[in-house]
Structures are given as structure tokens and as C-alpha cells.
Design a protein around this motif. Structure first.
Motif: not given
Length: 104
Positions: A85-86, A90-92, A96-100
Motif C-alpha cells: 500500500e505504501a 495517490e490515484e491508486e 481502492i478507497n472507492t471499493g473498485k
């Protein structure tokens, strides 16, 4: 501050209450620290120390149950996940935070 006491049957209690000072010097939240001890039905001494503040009540004592340690494989997997994750942009991370999830 609450009085400390000891009873005739070896029960003791000590407790202190104070206001926690905030970052700008103002009083922000009460904090209670204390200790009590007694003998269990088998005659063994039991001692508990505790703290209660804005984060809740936390007790400590050798007789209290503790969680089992995490298996080594799980600890290694969590470390790998954090390292992966590190490396994300920022785009990735936003995707991921959208669940997609994207499978490469």
C-alpha cells in the motif's frame, strides 16, 4: 481525589481523579487512575490497576485474560500489505478507497 482505604478482609482501593490538560493549556477531559486488590475464593491475591479517560476504561492485572499473539504468517502478511500500500500512488489509493479494485 478519592480516599484510599483497606478493609479488615484485605480489600484495598486507591483512586485519583484529575483533569487532563489540553494542547492549549485548557482542561479538556477527566482522567481517573486507580488500583484495587483483594483475595479470590482460593486465597490468591488479585490486583487490578486501571485508567479511565476519554478513550474508555482500561484495566490491567495478571489474572485478566489477554489475546493470543497473532500467528507469524498473519503478521508477515499484514507487513506485506502495508508495504504494498505504501508503494501506491495517490490515484491508486483513491481508486481502492472507492471499493473498485484493479487486478493486474
Amino acid at each position: 481525589m478519592f480516599p484510599s482505604f483497606e478493609t479488615g478482609n484485605e480489600i484495598t482501593r486507591e483512586e485519583v481523579s484529575e483533569w487532563k490538560t489540553g494542547s492549549r493549556g485548557q482542561e479538556s477531559a477527566p482522567v481517573v487512575r486507580g488500583f484495587y486488590s483483594y483475595r479470590d475464593p482460593e486465597g490468591n491475591p488479585v490486583a487490578v490497576s486501571y485508567k479511565a479517560d476519554e478513550n474508555g476504561f482500561v484495566a490491567e492485572g495478571t489474572h485478566l485474560p489477554t489475546p493470543h499473539p497473532l500467528p507469524t504468517a498473519i503478521v508477515a502478511s499484514l507487513a506485506r500489505n502495508a508495504a504494498d500500500e505504501a508503494r501506491l500512488s495517490e490515484e491508486e489509493r483513491a481508486l481502492i478507497n472507492t471499493g473498485k479494485y484493479v487486478v493486474y
